[in-house]
Structures are given as C-alpha cells and as structure tokens.
Design an enzyme around this catalytic site. Structure first.
Site, PDB file in Angstrom:
ATOM      1  N   GLU A 233       0.830  -1.203   0.000  1.00 12.24           N
ATOM      2  CA  GLU A 233       0.000   0.000   0.000  1.00 12.24           C
ATOM      3  C   GLU A 233       0.868   1.258   0.000  1.00 12.24           C
ATOM      4  OE1 GLU A 233      -2.999   0.943   3.238  1.00 12.24           O
ATOM      5  OE2 GLU A 233      -4.309   0.103   1.713  1.00 12.24           O
TER       6      GLU A 233
ATOM      7  N   HIS B  48       8.209 -26.846   1.473  1.00 13.95           N
ATOM      8  CA  HIS B  48       7.428 -27.933   0.899  1.00 13.95           C
ATOM      9  C   HIS B  48       6.335 -27.392  -0.016  1.00 13.95           C
ATOM     10  CE1 HIS B  48       9.220 -30.991   3.637  1.00 13.95           C
ATOM     11  NE2 HIS B  48       9.493 -29.889   4.311  1.00 13.95           N
TER      12      HIS B  48
ATOM     13  N   LYS C 236     -13.776   1.023  -3.355  1.00 13.78           N
ATOM     14  CA  LYS C 236     -14.870   1.316  -2.430  1.00 13.78           C
ATOM     15  C   LYS C 236     -16.017   2.004  -3.160  1.00 13.78           C
ATOM     16  CE  LYS C 236     -11.978   1.975   1.680  1.00 13.78           C
ATOM     17  NZ  LYS C 236     -11.542   2.967   2.673  1.00 13.78           N
TER      18      LYS C 236
END
Lengths: 529, 529
Positions: free
Chosen positions: B320, B349, B454
């Site tokens: 950000e 793994h 938003k």
C-alpha cells in the site's frame, strides 16, 4: 466489459453450482481456437495418465489421484480395492472414535493433533478451516497441527492442548517416514505424552507408505491404527486420500461429499471440448495471462473467510507442480506461476492499492461464494442491504476498479462453501495444473528442486556435529568462526560455521558461550562443560 | 558466497540483537557509493517528516508514527502529550480490566473481540500470534477478530466465543467510523449481544478519531471507554498507537517493550551513515533487487511459527505504501513491490521447488531467530542435534540451494521473538518503506487507489437497491438480467445486474427466486412476497 463478451465467455454449470468468468482476460478472437492443437495433446496426455501411464518417468511411477474419487477407473482391481477399502476403514475408524469405542487414556478422544508438513498439512489445514463448524457450533473433534520443526511452535500447540492431551488422538502423516520436520514433531509429541505419564502408542495413528520407517515403528510399538499412502499419489494431490480424508472425517466433515464433488468435477473436466471444460478454459487463461512462462503472478482472492487458506494450499499445488527448470525435452525453461493472496474484502485494505495502481505483474482469480450464510439470511446493515451484499459489492467493485486499469482477472463462482464444493475446487485446480503443465511441456508430477534444500540442510547438521566435536575437543579454548572453520579443515564454510555458532551460543544446553568482540567477526566461542 | 563478501556486508548490532546479511544480493562494487546522493535526499526527507513536515501534501497532514515511541520528538507539546496520555490510559484501562475493576455482564472480561480491517486488523493479528502465550500457557485474555464483512465468518467467530460472550470485551477500531466492513462487524456483534440479553454498551470500546461517527455513537450510547486515533498516523503504521497497543496490552503483551524496541531501532535507522543504518541497507537492496521498479517480488520467509503473519502484515505496509501509479512529479511509474510468503521450513514444501528452479522473479528475505525456545533447550531428536538445529539447517540449506541457482536473498537475524524484537521489526520495515519510497520518488503515505474499489462497491449496493425496487414493482413478473437492466434504464450494467441477481437468488430472505433456463442468460428472476 461488455455484456456480449461476458455472455460469450461465461461458463455456467448449475448442476455443479460452479461458474467461471474468463471475459476479463482480454485474449483476442482466435486465441482459443489457436490453442486447440496443444489442448488436444494435453487431453491425450491426461487420458493416458488416468489410464495408468507412467506420467512420472523419472520416478517410474503412476499418477493416480483421480482414482481416489472414482476407484472404478483405476487401471487394476488391486488399486481400486485399495482405495475403496481404505475409505471404508476411515469411516469405520472414525465412527468408533466418535462413539468412544476406540478411546484414549481418559475416555473419548476429543482433540486431534495432526503432524505433517507440505502436502500432509496444507490440504488438511485448508479443509479444516473451510469446513469446520459448518452447521453446528462444534466439531466432533478440535484439530491442531504440528507443521514445522520449530520447537517453540510445538510448545505453543501443546500449551493450547494442555490437560486435554490425555484425550488427544495423534495422526503422524509422512509417506516415507523420513521427513525431518514430521519426525521431529512426532518425537516432541511422544515426549509430551511421556511427561504426562501417558502411553503414546495408545494415542498414535500412522498414515504412511506400507513398510516405511514410520510404518515399521507403528507396528513395533503397537500404535492404534495405520492407514496407507501410495506411491501413485503425490503429496500435493493427497488431500483426497487418507492424508486429508482421515483428519477431515475425525473433525466431523462429510468426506463422501468431498469425494462426490471432486468426482463430479472430474467428469466435466475430462471433456475434450473446451467450452464444456472449465479446467481447460482456466489453463488457457493462465497461459494467456502469463504468456505461457509465468510472466505474471496469480493473486487468489476468495471473498469468503472460510477460504482463507486456499491460496496457501494452491501455492504448493501450483508452484511445486509448475515451477520447473527443465521442460520434458530437457531444455532450460524456468517455468512456474507464483501464487499469493489471502481473502477479500480484507486484502483490499492491504494489496489493492498496488494491484490497481502499481506494477502490473499479476492477474487475479476472484472466488465468489453466492450463499452468504448457512444459518439463514445475512443480517441487514441498512434497510434492504445485508453484510453479504457488501461482501459481493466489494468483490464486484474491486473487479471493476482493476479492469478499468487494465488489470486482468478471472472469477470462479461457487453456490456455497460445503464439503462438495471444496472437493470440487480441489479437483478443478488439480486438473488445471495438469493441463497447463502439458501446454507448456513440463512434468507436473515431480519436484527435483526440493531435494537440494534438504541435502544442503543435511550439510549444516553434519557441520554442526563437526563444530561440537572440534569445540569440545578444544576444551576451554576460544575460537573465532575463522579459526574454528580452519580447525575443522573447511575454511570455505566459514560463513556457515559462524551462523551455526551464533545459533548455538543463543541457546542454553548447547554448551557454547560467546564473548562478543569488535569487529563482530573477532567474537569468540568456547565449549563450556 | 565467499566469507570475505559476507564479512564486508554483514551488519551486526549485538545490543539490539539484530543482524542483517546483504551479501547474497550480488550488487557490484561501487553500487552502494553510487546511491549515496539519493540516499542523502531520502535521509533529509525523513528528517523533515519526523520534524512535522506535511509529507502527505494531498491529504494535508503530518506523518508521525515515529513519535508514538518517542513522544519527546513530536513537533508540538500537544502531540507529545496526546501520545503519552493515551499510553497511560491504555495501561490504566488494561490493569482495571485484568483486575476485574472494569467488568462485563458476568464479572471479569476474559474474551477480547477486535473488530477492524486493514491496518486495524493486520498488525493486531500479527502481534497477537507472535507474542501470545509467550512464557506461560495462557494469555490474560483470549483474542479473536472480525476482519471482514463475511456474515458466515462472523458466525464462525461468534460460535467459537459461544456462551463466553457475556465475558467478552469488544474493541471497534476505525479512524473514520465509516469503514463498511467494520461498521457491519460492529452491527453483527451488537446483534449477538442483544440476542444474549446483554447490554452491549457495557462491553464496547471505541478506538477512533475524535468526533468521528463511531466516536459520536460511543458517546451517545455510553460505551465503556474511547481511545483516540490521529490523522497523523496512517492505518498501515498504526500498530504502535492505540490500534495495536490496546488489544496487545489486554492480551497480556508487554507493550512498553514493543515501544522500546521500536524506539531503539528508530535511533539506529535515523543515522545518515549507510553502514550503520540497517534500514538504509535494506532499502538499497530492495532497489537493486527490483531494479528500483518492483521488477521482482519480495518473498518473506521467517523460520519461526510465531512470525507466520508477518508477511501478511508486510503486504499492507509495503504494497500500500509503494504501489503507486504516479511519482511525486506526477509521472506514471506504476511502482510497487509484491510481497508474499508464510514461514519456513513449512514453505519449503510449497514454494521452494519453484523458487529454486522456476521463474526467477523474486528475492527472498529470510528471517532467522536464534533462540529456539523460551522454555529451555530444544529437545534432542538425534544425539547432539535438536529440532531447533534442524530449523536453522533448513534455513541455511535453502539459502544455499537458492544462491547456487542465482536466486538472491537477504537475511535478518533476531536474537529471539519478544515484544522488543517485534517492535524492532515493525520500526525497521516502517523506515525501510519510507526510505525506499524516497529513493524511487513516490509518496509512501497516501493510498489513492483504494478509494476506487470502495466507490465501485457503492455502485453495486446502489444497483442492488434499484434491482430490488424494479423487481418488487414488477410484482410476480419474471425478468432476465437483460430485461431487468433495461427496465432499470442501465443496459450497460447488465453483467452487474446478472451477478447481483445470482447472489440474491442464492440467499433466503432476498425475496428473489430464479428459474434456471438454457442458455443460462435466459434464466429468469422473480420477486416473491
């Protein structure tokens, strides 16, 4: 995005409750058709695989995870019977544990500790989180994991279990029985049982290859039960064999529905017709989005808390399958696709600033879940608007905000999170990975690069023993990293010697004390008896 | 790697218990010197910032997270007093909660539910996991989180809390009080208290900006307490204000040590001399490794279970801050560095096959912790070898396996995981991000791209209301997505209309029923009263 492009490229399968939107990957007209020859080869390779071909020639073994949910398709009756009888055994064992017919030192088992790493942890963790407490408030058993060789991490889990250790069933999962992290976790758990005055053999179950080291120990010590792992099921595709099914069933998850979901997706993704095969569509999108060479990362954003661990599970399935130096012809290709992401809309507050505005080095896979809640309608947060509407709003809004800026995405839509749909997701991605590997000409079923790190770790352990020996032989003498590396006769390893000394000096019980000096590489280390 | 290069480029600070190895980033001789002019500018920008300059001109505010751990450095006495008095208030409130002097409907508070998202969740989650149950088996309070607007996710947490709701203290954290996810979480929690016959105001605490919507509600309803958030502390750097300190203190974590660790690192990373400033060294390594343009991803691998959530926390802090379209001069630069990773050796793994062999599009940051365990020596798993030796062996082995293949890494070494070292890590990365942003000429302290998603989500919510209205006005009439979009007068939004209809039809209480037809886009949706 135009509605027409969406309409053309939307795959919808209402029976499965599965849809796929590829319209936001801006491949040009003709791309899908141009890939048809490669795709036909990929289908053929997959068919051969499913019929028992040695798709894994360098390990000389079959790759049969598709038989786990359709044993009738296994190439031999022995294999089919092994799958069916193991499933029956899982059901039988689980029922007895839940009824208390198989019990521990203090009656019914209520806790489950799973010890495994990689494929023996990532799938079980994903499923446990996705499907735990699905309808009722409680699971049949509470599950925790040892998935590392961090002594403090194991302490943490054991502290959480606390006095319930006497009601704890332990699954030790390792195909070879030689995975160091799992072996170390097993020893820590055994020590904890011993400290509590409990006979651990009456609490332990092995999930392992027949005749493995672990299998032998389990037989010798009389463990509660043993379940098989097979050489034709790789670790990263083992969620639907005993590795994943046993812990899920013990937790109370309906494993037959997981298997049915996987089998249903297999039927669809076996089709040789692109428009009817969501796995083939996805494989082509990966190909277009990453230029068939991993040029972009795959950001996986399920908008559902239960799917938080899905991308972590996919990291292994995708990266270990596709991250290969050589192609099948032996050319250096350095393939792979990096996978990351957690969940939406939470990640919008972490990554989306960069995804929308920053380096355009990724494509997103949105996972949408239509059902908000199993316990009835989602609560209203404004007149006529629920928290679930917001969740969908953030998904659709973010997708648009990214599309506006030429950031590409695909969207998978599921009806709900359920054992069936989780089985579907697993089978879908297993198939995509297999098809994509064919498209780019690599072997998805081996992992030659993993050994190097393990071997290098072995070198460090050996060096640690040499350091101990040299220090203790030196009695009270003070060595620098340089003088000690010389003493061992391996000055090329001075950096490793330094790192090991620093670790030893920081831990009581190592007998090594440090005297810090300036500059730091003049610091000395001494054996203390 | 040669020992000489390591010796030259190893930063060691025994007082802090912090070391940094940059020798495995193969920058050439002269690189560090060549960056000196840019670095001096970055130091100067940082100094100005710390002295109260408006480093965030488009929002017209100061950026003062460094004052949180050194209030004496704040540019005004008011700010310094605000920091000190808030800290005192946190201590006072926490002590009273722990003693039961402040209590809920059923005596002492034992559960803590934190409602927040982004910076109001990622830091608190990281710290809670890193420092929980550090010495003893129990924390002062058990902590859970609402960090999303997923109704099922909230159900999951509430089921876990169960009857202990009456002993639950709830922190609602939102600077503006307008963050939808947090608002929705707050409403869900209030509903749960109401259902249980409890007066939620006696359980709720607000952490918010003075005079915000949330603040007003808390005053009006008489919540237990209110703590401030300030406009000069951004969400992603808010862990060391009330946002992070209050839940940590309530859990029983020594927050003064966190602050002391951060302050101590700040002292070092304020230095204008590269070799003495680990943050400056790291910023230059990010620059070299990613070509100053995010050309490679940052894979963060702490070899310690407690640090599992560190990379998730860093995703926000780094992505950000750095993921920006424009530089300070207004040029399009599309900056950023993608961050991912979980923990070692577990991730070996999952990802290491690809990291070693696949696409070389990343550099690794290893985080090493020297102390294996707080509870004494790690247990032996072979004569003279502990599980902690294995953990270190895997880290060092993997590092070598990657170096061999020209995959680059830096290594941060901490003495132990403790409140102090976690504070150090937070301060270190905050400083690196700030310096790196200066090096590449961007504003690290705003997030213009977050608004777009938003806003787009708001569009969806508005559309949802239009759909409801049109459907209900249509009575029992059956609409396709196309006919309904036309009815609303917005055929350009047909895809969104379709997506919203599918969601509504999947949820009881929405009044929308679907009749599936072929092809899928002929399916109809009807309002059902």
């Amino acid at each position: 995005m135009t509605w027409n492009r969406f309409k053309t490229h939307y795959y919808s399968n209402p029976k499965l409750g599965l849809s796929l939107d590829i319209s936001r990957i801006p491949f040009p007209d003709g791309f899908l058709e141009s890939m048809e020859p490669k795709l036909q080869q990929a289908y053929a390779a997959m068919d051969a695989l499913e019929q028992g071909a040695f798709a894994n020639p360098d390990e000389n073994r079959m790759v049969g995870h598709y038989w786990l949910r359709a044993p009738q398709l296994a190439p031999t009756k022995e294999l089919a019977d092994a799958v069916s009888s193991t499933l029956a055994k899982i059901h039988d064992f689980t029922a007895k544990v839940h009824k208390g017919e198989i019990s521990g030192s203090a009656g019914k088992f209520r806790e489950l500790l799973v010890i495994g790493i990689g494929g023996s942890a990532l799938g079980p963790q994903f499923v446990s989180q996705a499907l735990g407490r699905l309808k009722s408030g409680r699971d049949k058993m509470h599950v925790s994991f040892f998935d590392n060789t961090d002594p403090d991490g194991m302490d943490f889990v054991l502290k959480e279990i606390g006095p319930r250790l006497k009601q704890t069933l332990v699954l030790v999962i390792s195909k070879s029985g030689g995975t160091a992290e799992t072996r170390n976790g097993m020893l820590a758990a055994q020590a904890a049982f011993r400290s509590a005055g409990l006979d651990y053999a009456k609490h332990f179950v092995a999930v392992t290859g027949a005749g493995s080291k672990l299998d032998q120990v389990a037989v010798k010590e009389g463990w509660l039960e043993r379940f098989p792992m097979w050489d034709w099921v790789g670790g990263r595709t083992s969620e639907l064999c005993a590795v994943g099914l046993l812990p899920a069933a013990l937790q109370g998850i309906k494993i037959d529905q997981m298997l049915a979901g996987a089998a249903a997706v297999d039927v669809v993704t076996r089709k040789h017709s692109l428009r009817d095969n969501p796995a083939a569509l996805m494989a082509l999108m990966w190909y277009w989005a990453t230029d068939g060479r991993g040029a972009k990362d795959m950001v996986v954003l399920p908008y559902k808390d239960r799917l938080l661990l899905f991308s972590r599970y996919l990291q292994q399935l995708v990266m270990e399958s596709l991250g290969k130096e050589l192609d099948l012809a032996g050319n250096v290709v350095n393939q792979g696709i990096a996978v990351y992401g957690n969940k939406g809309s939470t990640d919008q507050h972490a990554c989306v600033q960069q995804l929308r505005e920053g380096v355009n080095n990724f494509f997103v896979t949105f996972v949408e879940v239509l059902q908000d809640r199993t316990a009835g309608p989602a609560p209203e947060v404004e007149p006529g608007v629920t928290s679930g509407d917001y969740l969908q709003g953030f998904l659709l809004g973010t997708r648009d905000a990214l599309s506006e800026k030429n950031r590409h995405s695909i969207t998978i839509t599921l009806s709900e999170v359920s054992p069936r749909s989780v089985g579907m997701l697993i089978a879908l991605y297993e198939r995509v990975v297999g098809l994509y590997a064919s498209l780019v000409g690599i072997n998805a079923y081996h992992q030659p690069g993993v050994e190097a790190g393990k071997k290098a770790a072995g070198t460090v352990i050996t060096l640690k023993k040499q350091i101990d020996a040299a220090l203790s032989a030196g009695g009270g003498a003070a060595f620098t990293a340089e003088t000690l590396a010389a003493r061992i006769g391996d000055p090329g390893k001075t950096e490793l010697v330094f790192k090991v000394l620093e670790h030893l000096a920081a831990n009581p019980g190592s007998h090594v004390t440090k005297v810090a000096r300036k500059p730091w590489h003049e610091s000395t280390y001494t054996w203390q008896t």
